[in-house]
Scaffold this motif. Structure first.
Motif, PDB file in Angstrom:
ATOM      1  N   GLU A 135       0.844  -1.202   0.000  1.00  0.00           N
ATOM      2  CA  GLU A 135       0.000   0.000   0.000  1.00  0.00           C
ATOM      3  C   GLU A 135       0.879   1.252   0.000  1.00  0.00           C
ATOM      4  OE1 GLU A 135      -3.607   2.228   2.421  1.00  0.00           O
ATOM      5  OE2 GLU A 135      -2.676   0.459   3.311  1.00  0.00           O
ATOM      6  N   ASP A 235      -7.056   4.557   0.957  1.00  0.00           N
ATOM      7  CA  ASP A 235      -7.009   3.136   1.314  1.00  0.00           C
ATOM      8  C   ASP A 235      -6.688   2.229   0.125  1.00  0.00           C
ATOM      9  OD1 ASP A 235      -7.134   0.717   2.553  1.00  0.00           O
ATOM     10  OD2 ASP A 235      -9.019   1.106   3.590  1.00  0.00           O
ATOM     11  N   GLY A 237      -5.036  -0.432   0.559  1.00  0.00           N
ATOM     12  CA  GLY A 237      -4.602  -1.627   1.284  1.00  0.00           C
ATOM     13  C   GLY A 237      -4.849  -2.925   0.544  1.00  0.00           C
TER      14      GLY A 237
END
Length: 525
Positions: A135, A235, A237
């Protein structure tokens, strides 16, 4: 408090071989409950893990302290004690499966930032640590006005973290919730505003895709809007980087199921590309327009089945004020088959731009032929083929039973009663039982049943045409010597067989049924 969060990982049994992640999680639980852990006993019972666990203890205590502060806000007298690298943690902003995000102060530069932290128990998990690192790499590779930029990466006391821009505002999920709870005037201005919010997100995704980065978790909660109405993608991720090995196993779900494209929801990794992010952004725009998810099932299995086999309801059937072009655009972005979607996020952005400029969009509602093709390709057609074959066998078998009962009651009088029973038995095994068996195979998920059903239906149809031509196949003990009375019954059965045959052909055209057994749980609903 459970430091393991939503990982779903069960603790290993007590003993010397216990995983370090489980020991760290248990230590966090004890600290959260206010009890002091027995470090000497821990070192005796787990000597191979003791040194690393003691090194992690201050960081675990820090994370527990941050969680237990009311509202997640650090009071001034303990801010200094909550330093992580060059940052002073102020308060928790949010948490998820891939880390905890804090508001922090950059002491050196005197600016507020967002710091994402991988908790100690998660940092020990090699897979989650690798995702966290990916990430950070993804964000560092991207430079776009609508993607939250990363400032620095570090590791302090065994805790990996990275700092990024602090976006003060709210997520699109909050925007949807507020509009749903306190509806305003609605209408065209709101729909135009929704399109205007999504356009820069589509442009940002196009930028990421151009650099070989797939987000794989686009949803309202991961799109922030600041005080100036400026949208930000956050985000990464779950991101996948080109040239990196995919960290998912076959069957794992990466992302949030409710916004997943069908190919991503299957959990196989095959066919997941930029068009999967286009689908998720289309689902996000759908929710902004209708104030409800495209698929709102609470049951995970039902949700998965709908994503794999159905399209969303037309947005204008929920809110007639939604412009027709915007509806067409959303449904194209959310097409079940990737080939029917926008080929790229930039194409979606182009059509959004045209809509906002009051120009004709390039997407077109599907024509009758395309709608027929999509209808025929849906997995339900396979089940309907199975049901049609079973129904055919039961109906024609039932007709034979009625003739036999009528013979027993003296209602019909065949010239050769013994031949009637013989011919009814032959008809059952030659014409009635095979469709039932083939339909049962199809309903059990065996594709071979479709091919056998096709052969069976054509065989049945051929014998009926022979009977209509005047040649006796089975005369049922002389019952059918009068061709004028036989023809209507044969025509009725012929129609039933033709229906089953057509359904079988459509079932074959629908392609193999997609499995809907739940893949491994890796994303939320």
């Amino acid at each position: 408090m459970n430091a393991r969060g939503g990982s779903g990982t069960e603790s290993a049994p007590d003993g010397p071989g216990r995983d370090l992640a489980d020991l760290a999680a248990d230590l966090a639980d004890r600290l959260g409950e206010g009890s002091a852990p027995d470090l000497e006993a821990l070192a005796r019972e787990h000597p191979e893990q003791a040194e690393r666990l003691l090194a992690l203890l201050p960081t675990i205590a820090l994370m527990v302290d941050m969680e237990d502060t009311p509202g997640g806000v650090a009071t001034p007298d303990v801010v200094g004690a909550r330093a992580l690298g060059e940052f002073r943690l102020v308060r928790e902003l949010g948490r998820g499966g891939m880390g905890v995000v804090y508001e922090a102060e950059d002491a050196a530069l005197g600016r507020r930032v967002a710091v994402k932290v991988l908790p100690p128990a998660a940092a020990i998990d090699a897979l989650r640590l690798r995702r966290f690192q990916l990430e950070a790499r993804a964000l560092a590779s991207l430079s776009h006005a609508h993607i939250v930029p990363i400032y620095s990466v570090g590791c302090d006391r065994g805790v990996p973290y990275f700092a990024m821009r602090l976006v003060e505002g709210r997520s699109l999920a909050e925007v949807v919730r507020e509009r749903r709870d306190a509806p305003g005037p609605g209408g065209l201005p709101v729909h135009v505003e929704a399109a205007a919010l999504v356009l820069p997100v589509a442009e940002a995704l196009a930028h990421a895709h151009g650099l070989g980065i797939l987000h794989r978790d686009v949803k309202p909660a991961n799109l922030l809007v600041d005080a100036d109405g400026h949208p930000w993608i956050t985000d990464f991720g779950m991101a996948r980087l080109q040239g990196e090995s995919d960290l998912t196993r076959t069957g794992d779900l990466i992302g949030t199921l409710r916004y997943m494209a069908p190919e991503q929801a299957l959990g196989r990794g095959e066919g997941v590309d930029g068009r999967s992010d286009v689908y998720a952004l289309g689902a996000t725009l759908y929710e902004l327009l209708t104030l409800r998810p495209a698929f709102d099932d609470d049951d995970r299995q039902a949700l998965l089945r709908r994503i794999l086999s159905e399209g969303p309801s037309r947005p204008r059937s929920i809110d007639a004020t939604i412009p027709a072009d915007l509806e067409t655009l959303v449904l194209k972005a959310m097409a079940r088959e990737p080939a029917d979607r926008y080929a790229s996020a930039s194409e979606l952005a182009d059509d959004l731009r045209r809509f906002l400029a009051s120009e004709p969009i390039r997407a077109r509602p599907p024509g009758r032929l395309a709608r027929l093709r999509r209808w025929a390709s849906r997995p339900e057609r396979v089940r309907e083929a199975g049901a049609a074959l079973v129904s055919l066998g039961l109906l024609t078998g039932g007709i034979g039973i009625l003739f036999y009962l009528a013979h027993l009651l003296g209602i019909v009088r065949p010239q050769r009663p013994d031949d009637l029973v013989h011919d009814l038995a032959v008809a059952f095994f030659a014409f009635d039982a095979p469709p039932i068996a083939c339909g049962a195979l199809i309903l059990a998920g065996r594709r071979i049943g479709l091919w056998l059903g096709l052969v069976t239906s054509m065989h049945f149809l051929a014998w009926l045409l022979v009977a209509l031509a005047g040649w006796d196949v089975l005369d049922y003990g002389g019952l059918h010597e009068d061709k004028a009375t036989e023809a209507p019954l044969v025509l009725l059965i012929l129609l039933l067989v033709a229906h089953a045959l057509a359904r079988t052909v459509i079932g074959l055209a629908a392609g193999p049924r997609r499995g809907v057994a739940a893949p491994g749980v890796g994303g939320g609903a």
